[in-house]
Structure formats: structure tokens, C-alpha cells
Design a protein around this motif. Structure first.
Motif, PDB file in Angstrom:
ATOM      1  N   ILE A  86     -13.253   6.546 -11.310  1.00 50.07           N
ATOM      2  CA  ILE A  86     -12.765   6.255  -9.967  1.00 50.07           C
ATOM      3  C   ILE A  86     -13.506   5.028  -9.456  1.00 50.07           C
ATOM      4  O   ILE A  86     -14.736   4.993  -9.440  1.00 50.07           O
ATOM      5  CB  ILE A  86     -12.977   7.453  -9.028  1.00 50.07           C
ATOM      6  CG1 ILE A  86     -12.161   8.642  -9.515  1.00 50.07           C
ATOM      7  CG2 ILE A  86     -12.628   7.078  -7.593  1.00 50.07           C
ATOM      8  CD1 ILE A  86     -12.448   9.925  -8.792  1.00 50.07           C
ATOM      9  N   LEU A  87     -12.776   4.022  -9.061  1.00 47.39           N
ATOM     10  CA  LEU A  87     -13.365   2.764  -8.616  1.00 47.39           C
ATOM     11  C   LEU A  87     -13.514   2.730  -7.104  1.00 47.39           C
ATOM     12  O   LEU A  87     -12.673   3.250  -6.377  1.00 47.39           O
ATOM     13  CB  LEU A  87     -12.479   1.596  -9.058  1.00 47.39           C
ATOM     14  CG  LEU A  87     -12.265   1.434 -10.558  1.00 47.39           C
ATOM     15  CD1 LEU A  87     -11.258   0.320 -10.815  1.00 47.39           C
ATOM     16  CD2 LEU A  87     -13.572   1.144 -11.259  1.00 47.39           C
ATOM     17  N   SER A  88     -14.576   2.062  -6.670  1.00 50.60           N
ATOM     18  CA  SER A  88     -14.748   1.840  -5.232  1.00 50.60           C
ATOM     19  C   SER A  88     -13.690   0.841  -4.772  1.00 50.60           C
ATOM     20  O   SER A  88     -13.092   0.131  -5.581  1.00 50.60           O
ATOM     21  CB  SER A  88     -16.146   1.284  -4.953  1.00 50.60           C
ATOM     22  OG  SER A  88     -16.247  -0.034  -5.483  1.00 50.60           O
ATOM     23  N   ILE A  93     -10.606  -4.271  -5.504  1.00 47.35           N
ATOM     24  CA  ILE A  93     -10.244  -5.604  -4.992  1.00 47.35           C
ATOM     25  C   ILE A  93     -10.615  -6.676  -6.017  1.00 47.35           C
ATOM     26  O   ILE A  93      -9.820  -7.568  -6.321  1.00 47.35           O
ATOM     27  CB  ILE A  93     -10.923  -5.873  -3.630  1.00 47.35           C
ATOM     28  CG1 ILE A  93     -10.303  -4.967  -2.560  1.00 47.35           C
ATOM     29  CG2 ILE A  93     -10.815  -7.354  -3.245  1.00 47.35           C
ATOM     30  CD1 ILE A  93     -11.058  -4.956  -1.239  1.00 47.35           C
ATOM     31  N   ILE A  94     -11.819  -6.582  -6.574  1.00 50.25           N
ATOM     32  CA  ILE A  94     -12.263  -7.559  -7.572  1.00 50.25           C
ATOM     33  C   ILE A  94     -11.346  -7.535  -8.794  1.00 50.25           C
ATOM     34  O   ILE A  94     -10.935  -8.587  -9.285  1.00 50.25           O
ATOM     35  CB  ILE A  94     -13.741  -7.312  -7.966  1.00 50.25           C
ATOM     36  CG1 ILE A  94     -14.639  -7.706  -6.791  1.00 50.25           C
ATOM     37  CG2 ILE A  94     -14.110  -8.095  -9.228  1.00 50.25           C
ATOM     38  CD1 ILE A  94     -16.093  -7.278  -6.944  1.00 50.25           C
TER      39      ILE A  94
END
Length: 109
Positions: A86-88, A93-94
Motif C-alpha cells: 500500500i503506497l502513501s 503522486i511520484i
């Protein structure tokens, strides 16, 4: 032991307490073999699982679990965890910016 601070406050130390279920004679024998080296208190099973719904009901199964498990059999574990973690919001965004830059041929660190 989820909720131990409510069930057995004297055992709560904010470091973690395990809940052990003994379900068979073999399990009881094993538990007996370590019991002198542990601190334990017997507790009513209904009290023990009151704050741990996983002990009496199915756990939510993520939609991607089957795909993940198939990949585990075939691929490098590090690559798989990178793909499915799970990505922040910042990481997402990056990654999106990198993808856009790649499509329009701009170098992005």
C-alpha cells in the motif's frame, strides 16, 4: 491478546501479550513443557476473544489476494511486495509523475 487491558489489566504492559489457544492433547503437552518458563493466566475463551473478531469470524480477503498468491509461486518476493504494498499518497503522486514523464520522454529522478 487484543483488549487485554480491559480483560486482564494486570497483564497489560504496552509491549504486547500473546493469546494462546490450546486445542488438542498434543497442544496441551507442548504448552505444559514451556509453562514453567512463561507468565500466563487462564482466561474464559469468551472474554479472550471479545476484542479479537478474527478469532471467531472470517477475516476480510483483499480482492488482489489470489493474484498475489499466484505471483508468489512464480516471482521474486521483493518484487512482489513492491508491486502490492500500500503506497502513501506521496508515493502514488511520484509514481504517477514518473509514468507521465516517461510517456512524454522527460527524465525524472
Amino acid at each position: 491478546f487484543w483488549g487485554i487491558e480491559n480483560v486482564l489489566p494486570e497483564m497489560f504492559d504496552d509491549k504486547g501479550t500473546s493469546l494462546v489457544f490450546v486445542n488438542s492433547d498434543k497442544g496441551q503437552t507442548l504448552f505444559n513443557s514451556i509453562s514453567e518458563r512463561t507468565k500466563y493466566i487462564r482466561v474464559d475463551i469468551n472474554e479472550a476473544v471479545k476484542y479479537n473478531t478474527s478469532a471467531y469470524s472470517n477475516v476480510y480477503r483483499p480482492r488482489q489476494r489470489k493474484r498475489f498468491m499466484n505471483k508468489v509461486k512464480k516471482c521474486n518476493f521483493k518484487d512482489i511486495t513492491e508491486k502490492y504494498r500500500i503506497l502513501s499518497i506521496e508515493d502514488r503522486i511520484i509514481l504517477k509523475l514518473r509514468s507521465i514523464c516517461k510517456r512524454i520522454n522527460i527524465k525524472f529522478k
